[in-house]
Design a protein around this motif. Structure first.
Motif, PDB file in Angstrom:
ATOM      1  N   GLY A  11      50.718  -7.366 -53.355  1.00 36.29           N
ATOM      2  CA  GLY A  11      51.608  -8.497 -53.179  1.00 36.29           C
ATOM      3  C   GLY A  11      50.917  -9.781 -52.797  1.00 36.29           C
ATOM      4  N   LYS A  12      49.864  -9.688 -51.970  1.00 34.39           N
ATOM      5  CA  LYS A  12      49.225 -10.888 -51.428  1.00 34.39           C
ATOM      6  C   LYS A  12      47.762 -11.059 -51.826  1.00 34.39           C
ATOM      7  CE  LYS A  12      52.763 -12.346 -48.949  1.00 34.39           C
ATOM      8  NZ  LYS A  12      53.435 -13.642 -49.262  1.00 34.39           N
ATOM      9  N   GLY A  13      47.098  -9.991 -52.236  1.00 30.53           N
ATOM     10  CA  GLY A  13      45.682 -10.116 -52.554  1.00 30.53           C
ATOM     11  C   GLY A  13      44.810 -10.346 -51.344  1.00 30.53           C
ATOM     12  N   TYR A  14      45.277  -9.902 -50.164  1.00 31.81           N
ATOM     13  CA  TYR A  14      44.516 -10.121 -48.933  1.00 31.81           C
ATOM     14  C   TYR A  14      43.335  -9.164 -48.798  1.00 31.81           C
ATOM     15  CZ  TYR A  14      48.396 -12.925 -46.959  1.00 31.81           C
ATOM     16  OH  TYR A  14      49.346 -13.876 -46.712  1.00 31.81           O
ATOM     17  N   THR A  15      43.433  -7.980 -49.407  1.00 38.00           N
ATOM     18  CA  THR A  15      42.489  -6.907 -49.120  1.00 38.00           C
ATOM     19  C   THR A  15      42.143  -6.143 -50.383  1.00 38.00           C
ATOM     20  OG1 THR A  15      42.137  -4.889 -47.801  1.00 38.00           O
ATOM     21  CG2 THR A  15      44.366  -5.287 -48.608  1.00 38.00           C
ATOM     22  N   TYR A  16      41.053  -5.430 -50.320  1.00 42.47           N
ATOM     23  CA  TYR A  16      40.673  -4.492 -51.372  1.00 42.47           C
ATOM     24  C   TYR A  16      41.339  -3.138 -51.126  1.00 42.47           C
ATOM     25  CZ  TYR A  16      37.435  -1.437 -53.985  1.00 42.47           C
ATOM     26  OH  TYR A  16      36.875  -0.500 -54.827  1.00 42.47           O
ATOM     27  N   GLY A  17      41.581  -2.790 -49.865  1.00 37.97           N
ATOM     28  CA  GLY A  17      42.225  -1.526 -49.559  1.00 37.97           C
ATOM     29  C   GLY A  17      42.696  -1.472 -48.126  1.00 37.97           C
ATOM     30  N   ILE A  18      43.787  -0.762 -47.897  1.00 34.93           N
ATOM     31  CA  ILE A  18      44.325  -0.574 -46.551  1.00 34.93           C
ATOM     32  C   ILE A  18      45.032   0.772 -46.511  1.00 34.93           C
ATOM     33  CG2 ILE A  18      46.435  -1.847 -47.183  1.00 34.93           C
ATOM     34  CD1 ILE A  18      46.622  -2.692 -44.212  1.00 34.93           C
ATOM     35  N   GLY A  19      44.951   1.441 -45.375  1.00 38.25           N
ATOM     36  CA  GLY A  19      45.621   2.727 -45.236  1.00 38.25           C
ATOM     37  C   GLY A  19      45.899   3.027 -43.784  1.00 38.25           C
ATOM     38  N   SER A  20      46.701   4.042 -43.563  1.00 39.05           N
ATOM     39  CA  SER A  20      47.007   4.483 -42.202  1.00 39.05           C
ATOM     40  C   SER A  20      47.096   5.989 -42.185  1.00 39.05           C
ATOM     41  CB  SER A  20      48.317   3.864 -41.708  1.00 39.05           C
ATOM     42  OG  SER A  20      49.415   4.268 -42.514  1.00 39.05           O
ATOM     43  N   GLY A  21      46.878   6.573 -40.994  1.00 40.70           N
ATOM     44  CA  GLY A  21      46.959   8.021 -40.918  1.00 40.70           C
ATOM     45  C   GLY A  21      46.784   8.542 -39.510  1.00 40.70           C
ATOM     46  N   PHE A  22      47.187   9.800 -39.335  1.00 43.90           N
ATOM     47  CA  PHE A  22      47.013  10.524 -38.083  1.00 43.90           C
ATOM     48  C   PHE A  22      45.807  11.433 -38.234  1.00 43.90           C
ATOM     49  CE2 PHE A  22      51.449   9.396 -38.288  1.00 43.90           C
ATOM     50  CZ  PHE A  22      51.784   9.064 -36.983  1.00 43.90           C
ATOM     51  N   SER A  23      44.990  11.540 -37.197  1.00 41.88           N
ATOM     52  CA  SER A  23      43.868  12.471 -37.209  1.00 41.88           C
ATOM     53  C   SER A  23      43.776  13.124 -35.845  1.00 41.88           C
ATOM     54  CB  SER A  23      42.557  11.751 -37.545  1.00 41.88           C
ATOM     55  OG  SER A  23      42.290  10.745 -36.592  1.00 41.88           O
ATOM     56  N   GLY A  24      44.113  14.385 -35.798  1.00 38.63           N
ATOM     57  CA  GLY A  24      44.021  15.121 -34.549  1.00 38.63           C
ATOM     58  C   GLY A  24      43.325  16.439 -34.776  1.00 38.63           C
ATOM     59  N   SER A  25      43.043  17.136 -33.712  1.00 39.26           N
ATOM     60  CA  SER A  25      42.510  18.496 -33.794  1.00 39.26           C
ATOM     61  C   SER A  25      43.341  19.314 -32.814  1.00 39.26           C
ATOM     62  CB  SER A  25      41.018  18.500 -33.465  1.00 39.26           C
ATOM     63  OG  SER A  25      40.791  17.954 -32.174  1.00 39.26           O
ATOM     64  N   ASP A  26      42.692  20.149 -31.991  1.00 40.22           N
ATOM     65  CA  ASP A  26      43.459  20.804 -30.939  1.00 40.22           C
ATOM     66  C   ASP A  26      43.609  19.890 -29.729  1.00 40.22           C
ATOM     67  OD1 ASP A  26      40.787  20.891 -30.367  1.00 40.22           O
ATOM     68  OD2 ASP A  26      40.807  22.924 -29.570  1.00 40.22           O
ATOM     69  N   ILE A  27      43.014  18.690 -29.814  1.00 38.97           N
ATOM     70  CA  ILE A  27      43.246  17.653 -28.817  1.00 38.97           C
ATOM     71  C   ILE A  27      43.782  16.417 -29.530  1.00 38.97           C
ATOM     72  CG2 ILE A  27      41.486  18.507 -27.236  1.00 38.97           C
ATOM     73  CD1 ILE A  27      39.619  16.353 -28.229  1.00 38.97           C
ATOM     74  N   ALA A  28      44.356  15.528 -28.775  1.00 36.09           N
ATOM     75  CA  ALA A  28      45.016  14.374 -29.371  1.00 36.09           C
ATOM     76  C   ALA A  28      44.038  13.504 -30.143  1.00 36.09           C
ATOM     77  CB  ALA A  28      45.703  13.545 -28.283  1.00 36.09           C
TER      78      ALA A  28
END
Length: 945
Positions: A791-808
């Protein structure tokens, strides 16, 4: 290249793994294929593989940057982007939007000097959809490219260059080599990504003319590999491709080898470099040249491993660097032979060049043995099979040979040429291409470090983009709908084909056992390839370390690979290489891991070496000092890399400065200086135990063979009680704050927004991942990508995510944006987060469910994916069918539940907002976010606050 999964299969890299051969059993394995050609010239290759219910589709055009002209560069790479945006019948979003519905791997592309690839792996029920979509890109695309679309995508490409070149240490080195290796009119003189000036000046007609010339059926190869019906696939290909007209005949380009008439030396003061880097690049040979095979082996003999003279002289004897690299890269028209090293801080590169010459003289005097040659060839077979471990890898391989050798079956000739290389061949190409030959030398040094450059070096001409607020040509407006004339067709192509028969998710059969020592072993049998992959994970790592001496576990892992009680480091390395195996040991935040890969027939011998490395460490004092030096160099490099700065700073903000998990697992300058060999031995004695270890094995081997291979290890590995610490999880922020790390004159701002969320074992973890799919986890289907990139051409890439193990673990939103829209990007992320719960629709839910359920067909395709399944089962105590349980979570998900999860786990008012960039122009603007005055963290951490 698009910021999806970054497959770097340039012609150069594909060549290197295809030429890898089956050293001893080359006649026992072959890639069978079928090839036919349509009347319009499209060449089609089928490879059938029924091991998994997936299909890889790759459309490759014989066009790259070499088909461009000076002043109009970057077009091939631009089209790699444009072809995903829209076509006449797929509509806006094109293949990206469809991919998110059909459970594809994410449509991707890559551009090299000589070809452009478009590829994806999908469940087999989507094959007709993919054939329809690829035909639409080929024959029904160019009318959709408008002035507005072109203006937007120019900004995306600019962001890619800023991220990968302008804002990266040593990012301009390839540019400097190309400009000095080739004359101005040579198509390898410019980089694949092209000139930003050329790109900005490109008109819509320029772009359309380039497409109409090169993106035609008679300049393309379509490969389909996987589980499909050949006759049905042929019928679909004829239906969708036959009426696309042939283009004008395309003449092949002649070979154009580089021809230097003098040695050229250039230097550049790099804003992001902390170590001086030396590159020496000689003219090489083109793809499939008769000398290419011997050159590949020569570069390994010179630089790879402890026996290599470059390693011996530069790393061990003169201690100028921690690593050396050399390779022979072959493109269609020419090639280069490159030596690269990053020396220790403040090292004079004249000393490095002198050491290189000394190593070459040693190679001339001492030569190498037949055993050395055989050792290198032994590794080639394993590399070959690893290159075939996915249907996409097979598709790439077939397309590569078809385009550049004119025959997919050239693999057999290629293998024989590799196997036929003799000692005399290697010495001949050394004399012909390196000894006494002219080369290009680049010295990339830190700012104000010109005195470290090679004597006689001249300043390199590098084009640096000036970033200004509201830069010219950066704004654009995309209309909701674009009017264009549709290309006639004999049938209605706007109707998307139906799904085929839906494949069932097949969870691999898993076996498990516990040995008397306490070692838990998990395995999956898979006989498609004669390979075995395995890993032993020992709980510990950073979390068992003293905060004053972080980096101990990392050094333990390093030292375990540096010889055994009965083998010198060189002897151990040679023993592994002779098997064609790989054994790597590394440490992370919660574990030390031994990971290996071998041919099935050499698994027992490989495991015997693992046992020796694990139970009989050498604790070589010399190797310990070298490892410390190498780690210090890594730390120095990270200190100037904006992405590394962002990662390390974000962890400090997440956990607080005193929490052990806030530290860099490789340590700090002060901690590495303080560590003694006794510290490593104490860690080993206290914590390396089978009682806290799991082993995972996947491949062409059964349970009884695995257990038998562990008999000695089980008897000898002493179990000890290891108490794993319990950590207090820091509370997430009660209110958002903005933090800024200043990297003066940065061309991009690196964004890290988020907070410490929850462990993967939390009941909301997977539901939250489902929620995040449309927010930022779904690649090009996500809101973040659609708004900030498309939409804006601000970035080459962006993402989000959760990463946990047996601890937060954290929830993180990450991106790199152009400097002059730092605030605008952060404000748009905030707006998306605020609006997401109320704007998540039933259509979004349908799309999310479709992708997450259908993509499971691809979940266990590779050996690595199967290892990941075993990791989750052993780490969290999950049942083998936990994937089926997660499918039920997806099926039962509601719009209301997504909204609830978003408000709870993606709340913009309770996050850390970290920006790494140019403070003098961007920091104060972030006050407009409404989270208070930004806090400058360069000094914040130095003061210990």
């Amino acid at each position: 290249m698009k910021p999806r999964i970054l497959y770097l299969f340039s012609a150069l890299l594909i060549s290197s793994f295809i030429t890898a051969s089956c050293v001893q059993k080359q006649t026992e394995f072959s890639v069978e294929y079928e090839k036919f050609t349509l009347d319009n010239g499209l060449e089609v290759i089928f490879h059938k593989d029924h091991s998994d219910p997936v299909v890889a589709v790759a459309l490759t055009f014989h066009v790259g940057s070499a088909r461009e002209i000076e002043g109009r560069t970057g077009f091939a790479h631009l089209f790699e982007h444009l072809l995903f945006l829209e076509s006449e019948n797929l509509g806006k979003g094109g293949l990206d939007k469809m991919s998110s519905r059909i459970g594809g791997s994410g449509a991707n592309g890559s551009t090299s000097r000589d070809r452009t690839n478009y590829f994806q792996t999908v469940p087999k029920d989507a094959l007709e959809k993919m054939i329809w979509a690829e035909a639409d890109k080929l024959g029904y695309f160019i009318n959709t490219v408008t002035e507005a679309v072109l203006a937007k995508e120019k900004q995306v490409v600019k962001n890619e260059k800023r991220q990968g070149v302008d804002n990266a240490p040593y990012g301009h080195a390839n540019y400097v080599v190309g400009k000095n290796m080739y004359p101005a009119e040579h198509p390898y003189n410019w980089q694949v990504i092209g000139s930003l000036e050329d790109l900005q000046n490109a008109t819509l007609q320029d772009v359309k003319d380039f497409y109409n010339q090169w993106y035609v059926p008679n300049n393309a190869t379509l490969v389909i590999a996987g589980d499909f019906d050949s006759e049905q696939a042929k019928a679909w290909i004829h239906k969708y491709f036959d009426e696309i007209p042939r283009g004008e005949d395309i003449e092949p380009l002649p070979d154009m080898p580089a021809d230097l008439d003098q040695t050229k030396k250039k230097y550049y003061e790099d804003n992001f470099a902390r170590l001086p880097e030396l590159r020496l690049v000689w003219p090489g040979v083109d793809l499939y040249h008769e000398d290419a095979y011997a050159l590949d082996i020569l570069t390994e003999l010179l630089a790879d491993g402890k026996k290599a003279p470059l390693y011996k002289v530069l790393v061990e004897e003169q201690e100028l660097t921690s690593n050396v690299y050399m390779n022979s890269g072959n493109s269609e028209l020419a090639g280069e032979i490159a030596f690269i090293t990053r020396a220790y801080p403040n090292t004079d590169l004249n000393d490095v060049a002198g050491a290189v010459n000394e190593a070459f003289m040693r190679f001339e005097d001492e030569g190498f043995t037949q055993a050395d040659l055989d050792r290198i060839k032994a590794g080639i077979e394993t590399d070959f099979y690893n290159g075939l471990s996915s249907v996409l890898g097979k598709a790439f391989q077939l397309a590569q040979y078809n385009i550049f050798a004119g025959d997919p079956g050239y693999i057999n000739k290629d293998i024989q040429k590799t196997l036929a290389v003799t000692k005399e061949d290697v010495m001949r190409v050394y004399q012909k291409y390196i000894k006494g030959q002219y080369f290009v030398a680049t010295s990339f040094v830190p700012q104000r470090g010109a005195d470290l450059a090679l004597d006689g070096s001249e300043p390199a001409e590098v084009v640096e983009e000036e970033i200004v607020q509201n830069g010219e040509g950066e704004s654009f407006s995309l209309p909701e709908e674009t009017a264009y004339e549709k290309t006639p067709s004999s049938f209605d192509r706007s109707v998307e084909p139906p799904y085929g028969e839906s494949p069932d998710l097949k969870v691999p059969e898993i076996w498990e056992t516990e040995l008397a020592s306490g070692l838990d072993v998990y395995g999956i049998e898979n006989y498609e390839l004669p390979l075995v992959e395995f890993e032993i994970t020992i709980k510990g790592g950073l979390m068992l370390e003293n905060p004053e001496k972080t980096g101990v576990a990392n050094l333990v892992a390093e030292l375990l690979t540096k010889g055994t009680a009965n083998k010198t480091p060189e002897e151990l390395e040679q023993a592994i290489d002779e098997l064609g195996a790989s054994i790597n040991i590394f440490s992370g935040r919660q574990s030390v891991t031994i990971r290996g890969n071998s041919l099935a027939r050499y698994y027992d011998e490989t495991m015997a070496l693992v046992e020796e490395m694990l139970l009989e460490p050498r604790w070589d004092e010399r190797e310990f000092e070298l490892a410390k030096q190498s780690t210090m160099s890594q730390i120095a490099q990270q200190s100037a890399n904006p992405n590394s700065i962002a990662t390390n700073t974000f962890n400090k903000l997440l956990y607080g400065e005193d929490h052990i998990l806030s530290f860099n697992p490789i340590g700090t300058t002060s901690s590495i200086e303080a560590i003694k060999l006794d510290d490593l031995q104490a860690y080993y004695a206290n914590y390396i135990s089978p009682s806290v270890a799991d082993m995972h094995v996947v491949g062409a081997i059964d349970q009884s063979e695995v257990v038998a291979s562990l008999d000695n290890l089980n008897d000898r590995w002493e179990a000890k009680e290891v108490e794993l610490p319990e950590f207090k999880t820091p509370e997430p922020p009660s209110a958002s704050k903005v933090y800024f790390y200043d990297v003066p004159d940065a061309k991009q701002s690196v964004l890290r927004f988020g907070y410490l969320a929850m462990p993967e074992t939390h009941p909301d973890f997977y539901p939250a991942e489902v929620m995040n799919y449309k927010l930022g986890g779904g690649g090009f289907a996500s809101r973040f990508t659609q708004e900030l990139r498309e939409g804006k051409g601000y970035t080459y890439g962006i993402g989000s995510g959760f990463s946990g193990s047996d601890i937060a673990g954290p929830f993180v939103i990450s991106s790199g944006v152009r400097t002059n829209v730092t605030y605008e990007s952060a404000a748009l992320v905030k707006e998306i987060l605020e609006d997401y719960p109320d704007t998540f629709t039933e259509e979004d839910l349908k799309n999310t469910k479709s992708f997450l359920l259908k993509s499971n067909a691809r979940r266990f395709e590779t050996l690595g994916a199967k290892l990941n399944l075993l990791e989750n089962i052993s780490a969290y105590g999950w049942s083998p069918d936990y994937i089926k349980q997660r499918e039920e979570v997806v099926k039962n998900m509601t719009q209301e539940r997504i909204q609830e999860l978003a408000r709870t786990y993606a709340n913009p008012d309770k996050m850390i907002w970290l920006v790494v960039g140019d403070a003098k122009t961007q920091m104060d603007r972030l006050q407009q976010l409404g989270f208070g005055d930004p806090i400058l963290v360069n000094e914040y951490f130095k003061e210990g606050k």
